[in-house]
Each structure stands twice: as C-alpha cells, then as structure tokens.
Design a protein around this motif. Structure first.
Motif, PDB file in Angstrom:
ATOM      1  N   HIS A 159       1.013  -1.117   0.091  1.00 26.07           N
ATOM      2  CA  HIS A 159       0.010   0.098   0.020  1.00 26.07           C
ATOM      3  C   HIS A 159       1.052   1.236  -0.048  1.00 26.07           C
ATOM      4  O   HIS A 159       2.114   1.249   0.439  1.00 26.07           O
ATOM      5  CB  HIS A 159      -0.743  -0.216   1.335  1.00 26.07           C
ATOM      6  N   ALA A 160       0.260   2.256  -0.422  1.00 27.69           N
ATOM      7  CA  ALA A 160       1.057   3.592  -0.549  1.00 27.69           C
ATOM      8  C   ALA A 160       0.497   4.494   0.625  1.00 27.69           C
ATOM      9  O   ALA A 160      -0.588   4.300   0.862  1.00 27.69           O
ATOM     10  CB  ALA A 160       0.878   4.345  -2.076  1.00 27.69           C
ATOM     11  N   ARG A 161       1.449   5.268   1.189  1.00 31.25           N
ATOM     12  CA  ARG A 161       1.308   6.413   2.005  1.00 31.25           C
ATOM     13  C   ARG A 161       2.095   7.356   1.937  1.00 31.25           C
ATOM     14  O   ARG A 161       3.227   7.140   1.849  1.00 31.25           O
ATOM     15  CB  ARG A 161       1.098   5.744   3.406  1.00 31.25           C
ATOM     16  N   ASP A 162       1.787   8.673   1.593  1.00 35.52           N
ATOM     17  CA  ASP A 162       2.502   9.753   1.927  1.00 35.52           C
ATOM     18  C   ASP A 162       3.553   9.768   0.570  1.00 35.52           C
ATOM     19  O   ASP A 162       4.653  10.024   0.449  1.00 35.52           O
ATOM     20  CB  ASP A 162       3.051  10.080   3.049  1.00 35.52           C
ATOM     21  N   GLY A 163       3.145   9.125  -0.590  1.00 29.72           N
ATOM     22  CA  GLY A 163       4.009   9.108  -1.592  1.00 29.72           C
ATOM     23  C   GLY A 163       4.955   7.726  -1.607  1.00 29.72           C
ATOM     24  O   GLY A 163       5.814   7.705  -2.688  1.00 29.72           O
TER      25      GLY A 163
ATOM     26  N   VAL B 101       8.994  -0.732  -3.150  1.00 26.95           N
ATOM     27  CA  VAL B 101       8.623  -0.877  -1.583  1.00 26.95           C
ATOM     28  C   VAL B 101       9.683  -0.066  -0.935  1.00 26.95           C
ATOM     29  O   VAL B 101      10.955  -0.535  -1.015  1.00 26.95           O
ATOM     30  CB  VAL B 101       8.097  -2.102  -1.116  1.00 26.95           C
ATOM     31  N   VAL B 102       9.492   0.806   0.075  1.00 28.07           N
ATOM     32  CA  VAL B 102      10.717   1.495   0.922  1.00 28.07           C
ATOM     33  C   VAL B 102      10.946   0.565   2.367  1.00 28.07           C
ATOM     34  O   VAL B 102      11.912   0.727   2.856  1.00 28.07           O
ATOM     35  CB  VAL B 102      10.405   2.911   1.100  1.00 28.07           C
ATOM     36  N   ALA B 103       9.681  -0.022   2.838  1.00 25.29           N
ATOM     37  CA  ALA B 103       9.753  -0.461   4.072  1.00 25.29           C
ATOM     38  C   ALA B 103       8.669  -1.652   4.153  1.00 25.29           C
ATOM     39  O   ALA B 103       7.853  -1.593   3.583  1.00 25.29           O
ATOM     40  CB  ALA B 103       9.556   0.100   5.263  1.00 25.29           C
ATOM     41  N   ALA B 104       9.311  -2.688   4.791  1.00 25.93           N
ATOM     42  CA  ALA B 104       8.305  -3.951   5.145  1.00 25.93           C
ATOM     43  C   ALA B 104       8.111  -4.238   6.630  1.00 25.93           C
ATOM     44  O   ALA B 104       8.972  -4.006   7.458  1.00 25.93           O
ATOM     45  CB  ALA B 104       8.851  -5.089   4.244  1.00 25.93           C
TER      46      ALA B 104
END
Length: 269
Positions: A170-174, A210-213
């Motif tokens: 999911h996306a949040r704040d870009g 993805v930047v974090a899991a």
C-alpha cells in the motif's frame, strides 16, 4: 534456483502481472503450509493464550465490552490455574475497543504498519503480585487491506509447494510499503534456503518500489533479524517454545518488526 542439494524453482508474481484471485489461491496454499510448521512450536506454560470468538461481529463479547470480557477471562483462569499478573492484548479493532480500554486505564500503543491493518494496537495491564500472563489476540484475518499483492512460491522438481511468502503493498505519503502476511518453508530443506528466500523477497519488494516492510511473528524473530529486520515492539517475551536440535528448549518472543529496504540492503548481499 538451486538450493544446495535440492533443485527448487522460485516463482515471484505481483498484482501488476497476475490476477489477484490467482495470488489469493497461492497465498492460501502457503498459509496451509505455515500452519503445519506451527505445530512444531508449543506455548509457554507461563502464558495463557485466548482468541476471542468474533463471529458475531459488533455483538461479540470482546468487541461489545472489552474490559468486561478481560475481567471474566481473568476470573476464569485464576479460579482454575492460579493468578494472572499481567494482560497483553493485540488487536486490529482498536477503533472499536480502544475507547473503553483507555477509559478503564489500560496503556495502549499503536503499531504503525502502513500496509497492514489500520487499527492495530497493543494494550497492557499490569496487575499486582506474580503469576502468568494472559495474552488476548483479536485480529481480523479478513481485513480488506490484507489482499495479496505479491506472492513467492518455492516448488521442487515434482511440482510440490515447499515454501514461499505473500503479503500486501500500500502507498502512504508518496511511498510504498509492504506487509508480510506469511513467509514459511517446508521441513527438510537444506540450510540457507530461508536466507535465499529472504533475498528473493527483498528483490521482489524493491522491484515493486517498496521502501519498508513490516510483519509480526511469534516464532521467527531471530531469523528475520538475520535478514535485516529490527524489532519495533516486544509484546510477549517467551510466548512460544520448541525443542532445539540438541534437545534443549528454545523460546521465542511475540514481536512486531520492520525493515527499511534498499537494493543492496545489509545482510542480503
């Protein structure tokens, strides 16, 4: 891919290239494999584990009056098994039960997982004296956010499913985030198979932007730490136990974890 002496094939798919219904079928098969491996772990005798019946929805006892539900569970356990010294709740229904628990003096902390259930909180109540821990888990497994966006399947040369991973994005704040719902391996695979699967998962998520899991685990915290995850919350120490290769008892904590992802992250080179 070839994993040591076993010839295994790894297939990675995402919702960008695969119908989500097909991903869901694969995710269900992986969850079944995960449940088989879970039987290798027992629960600590110092922890009472309770999963409230939530089938009645808002009219379920826990959702309708969480403080009263907990007091009833404490009374039942103390009448038959001795004192309860603390209570820990993990729930994805904080929007429903949180106000009543806060009013009753419970300490609550949000567990922020952008791709996981939105209302995930942990609540804790410390009681006087010494005794066991009552752990209550009230989680919506059918949460709409937990639909498969990625699926990794590890099969052998006979086409049998031997492991894999799935979760949501999911996306949040870009930025894009992932929630790892299930990651598991069949018994009897060569050492290093889990690390290789972790490398492949990292590559898949990085490729998806993805930047974090994030994830939660009762049994595999040390494994995920070796993959580069860090513990963000320790909910119940020594919740699960199993016998090690030397026959000694091994305990694992219930933890929530996070990993920041980079194309060449630490531990996955």
């Amino acid at each position: 891919m070839t994993f040591a002496d076993a010839s295994l094939t790894l297939r990675a798919r995402t919702s960008d290239d695969t119908d989500r219904a097909d991903l869901a079928a694969g995710a269900a098969a992986l969850f079944d494999l995960f449940l088989k491996r879970e039987h290798e772990f027992g629960f600590s005798p110092e922890v009472v584990v309770d999963y409230p019946d939530l089938t009645a929805g808002p009219d379920s006892s826990f959702l309708a009056d969480a403080p009263a539900y907990v007091e009833n569970r404490i009374a039942t356990e103390e009448a038959t098994g001795g004192p309860i010294s603390q209570v820990v709740i993990l729930t994805t229904y904080a929007d429903v039960v949180g106000p009543a628990l806060a009013a009753a003096g419970w300490a609550g902390h949000q567990i922020d997982m952008p791709a996981g259930p939105d209302h995930t909180w942990t609540y804790r109540q410390d009681r006087t004296g010494t005794g066991r821990t009552l752990y209550i888990e009230a989680v919506n497994e059918a949460d709409e956010k937990l639909r498969p966006d990625f699926l990794l399947e590890l099969t052998d040369d006979r086409g049998r499913l031997r492991g894999g991973a799935w979760g949501s994005i999911h996306a949040r704040d870009g930025d894009r985030y992932a929630y790892i719902a299930t990651m598991t391996l069949d018994a009897g695979l060569p050492p290093g198979t889990g690390t290789r699967l972790g490398e492949a998962l990292n590559q898949t998520l990085v490729g998806a932007g993805v930047v974090a899991a994030h994830l939660g685990t009762q049994t595999a915290g040390p494994f995920y730490e070796r993959l580069g995850f860090r513990i963000t919350h320790i909910l119940v120490p020594a919740l699960r136990i199993r016998s090690g290769e030397d026959g000694a008892q091994v305990a694992t904590d219930l933890v929530m974890m996070e990993r920041r992802l980079t194309p060449a992250g630490p531990g996955l080179r």
